[in-house]
Design an enzyme around this catalytic site. Structure first.
Site, PDB file in Angstrom:
ATOM      1  N   ASN A 263       1.012  -1.189  -0.144  1.00  8.59           N
ATOM      2  CA  ASN A 263      -0.060  -0.066   0.182  1.00  8.59           C
ATOM      3  C   ASN A 263       1.020   1.221   0.100  1.00  8.59           C
ATOM      4  O   ASN A 263       1.173   1.547   1.122  1.00  8.59           O
ATOM      5  CB  ASN A 263      -0.969   0.040   1.334  1.00  8.59           C
ATOM      6  CG  ASN A 263      -1.905   1.106   1.306  1.00  8.59           C
ATOM      7  OD1 ASN A 263      -1.858   2.038   0.439  1.00  8.59           O
ATOM      8  ND2 ASN A 263      -2.852   1.001   1.856  1.00  8.59           N
TER       9      ASN A 263
ATOM     10  N   GLU B  18      -1.097  -4.582  -5.101  1.00  6.27           N
ATOM     11  CA  GLU B  18      -1.292  -3.407  -4.509  1.00  6.27           C
ATOM     12  C   GLU B  18      -2.624  -3.628  -3.571  1.00  6.27           C
ATOM     13  O   GLU B  18      -3.801  -3.893  -4.213  1.00  6.27           O
ATOM     14  CB  GLU B  18      -1.589  -2.204  -5.735  1.00  6.27           C
ATOM     15  CG  GLU B  18      -1.943  -0.958  -5.240  1.00  6.27           C
ATOM     16  CD  GLU B  18      -1.919  -0.321  -6.590  1.00  6.27           C
ATOM     17  OE1 GLU B  18      -2.240  -0.581  -7.608  1.00  6.27           O
ATOM     18  OE2 GLU B  18      -1.888   1.082  -6.516  1.00  6.27           O
TER      19      GLU B  18
ATOM     20  N   SER C  84      -9.078   2.361   1.452  1.00 11.93           N
ATOM     21  CA  SER C  84     -10.274   3.266   0.793  1.00 11.93           C
ATOM     22  C   SER C  84     -10.791   2.814  -0.607  1.00 11.93           C
ATOM     23  O   SER C  84      -9.785   2.255  -1.355  1.00 11.93           O
ATOM     24  CB  SER C  84     -10.226   4.631   1.035  1.00 11.93           C
ATOM     25  OG  SER C  84      -9.061   5.173   0.074  1.00 11.93           O
TER      26      SER C  84
ATOM     27  N   ARG D 258      -6.388  10.406  -7.122  1.00 10.68           N
ATOM     28  CA  ARG D 258      -6.278   9.248  -6.651  1.00 10.68           C
ATOM     29  C   ARG D 258      -6.621   8.038  -7.572  1.00 10.68           C
ATOM     30  O   ARG D 258      -6.419   6.810  -7.216  1.00 10.68           O
ATOM     31  CB  ARG D 258      -7.107   9.021  -4.995  1.00 10.68           C
ATOM     32  CG  ARG D 258      -6.550  10.005  -4.075  1.00 10.68           C
ATOM     33  CD  ARG D 258      -7.609   9.637  -2.750  1.00 10.68           C
ATOM     34  NE  ARG D 258      -7.389  10.925  -1.927  1.00 10.68           N
ATOM     35  CZ  ARG D 258      -6.562  11.135  -0.885  1.00 10.68           C
ATOM     36  NH1 ARG D 258      -5.201  10.443  -0.947  1.00 10.68           N
ATOM     37  NH2 ARG D 258      -6.308  12.208  -0.446  1.00 10.68           N
TER      38      ARG D 258
HETATM   39  C1  DQA Z   1      -4.524   4.915   0.462  1.00  8.24           C
HETATM   40  C2  DQA Z   1      -5.409   5.763  -0.667  1.00  8.24           C
HETATM   41  C3  DQA Z   1      -4.392   6.932  -0.856  1.00  8.24           C
HETATM   42  O1  DQA Z   1      -5.063   7.707  -1.862  1.00  8.24           O
HETATM   43  C4  DQA Z   1      -3.872   7.760   0.320  1.00  8.24           C
HETATM   44  O2  DQA Z   1      -3.010   8.829  -0.104  1.00  8.24           O
HETATM   45  C5  DQA Z   1      -3.464   6.938   1.239  1.00  8.24           C
HETATM   46  C6  DQA Z   1      -4.182   5.624   1.804  1.00  8.24           C
HETATM   47  C7  DQA Z   1      -5.388   3.963   1.109  1.00  8.24           C
HETATM   48  O3  DQA Z   1      -5.135   2.941   1.688  1.00  8.24           O
HETATM   49  O4  DQA Z   1      -6.768   3.988   0.838  1.00  8.24           O
HETATM   50  O5  DQA Z   1      -2.577   7.466   2.257  1.00  8.24           O
HETATM   51  O6  DQA Z   1      -3.667   4.070  -0.008  1.00  8.24           O
END
Ligand code: DQA
Length: 143
Positions: free
Chosen positions: A73, A97, A101, A110
């Site tokens: 992650n 990966e 969220s 994102r």
């Molecule tokens: C994340 C999602 C990313 O966009 C965010 O910057 C995170 C956590 C997630 O686990 O949902 O830090 O990777």
């Protein structure tokens, strides 16, 4: 079988950090989940968390010849890091990966993942269980 789980920046703040998005379970709950999953599947799981991009690149390089799979992650580095993508390609270890969220239903920035260009699977929006699903996937495919 030996797997490496890598967590990027701010994931050590789980439980405190935006609980409406990432849930109330803490980083220690995640470590406990990894430990119980390792026991249940009779495999070795090592965990590495860093807030520093270069440290994550170093860890991926050090995984060469040691681990059979990587669960990563990359957190915010997901959306910026060509260096993490290149490190994964360099060691060529099977990788999955995970995002806690559902990144696709959040801000546009994102939606794109550099490491995702290498990873053979991406699990999103499943909470901490996503890590378990990724580990089971790698065990079933490569053990
Ligand atoms: C994340 C999602 C990313 O966009 C965010 O910057 C995170 C956590 C997630 O686990 O949902 O830090 O990777």
């Amino acid at each position: 079988m030996k797997l490496l789980v890598i967590n990027g920046p701010n994931l050590n703040m789980l439980g405190i950090r935006e609980p409406n998005i990432y849930g109330k379970q803490t980083f220690f709950d995640l470590l406990a989940l990894l430990e119980s999953t390792a026991k249940e599947l009779a495999i070795t799981i090592d965990q590495f968390q860093s807030n520093h991009e270069g440290a994550i690149v170093d860890k991926i390089q050090q995984a060469y010849g040691v681990y059979h799979g990587i669960v990563i992650n990359p957190a915010a580095y997901t959306h910026t890091s060509v260096a993490i993508l290149d490190a994964l390609k360099a060691v060529a270890i099977p990788a999955v990966e995970v995002h806690i969220s559902d990144v696709d239903s959040r801000e546009d920035f994102r939606k794109f993942s550099y490491p995702g260009l290498y990873c053979e699977k991406t699990i999103k929006g499943q909470g901490l269980d996503g890590y378990r699903q990724a580990i089971i996937y790698l065990k079933e495919k490569y053990a």
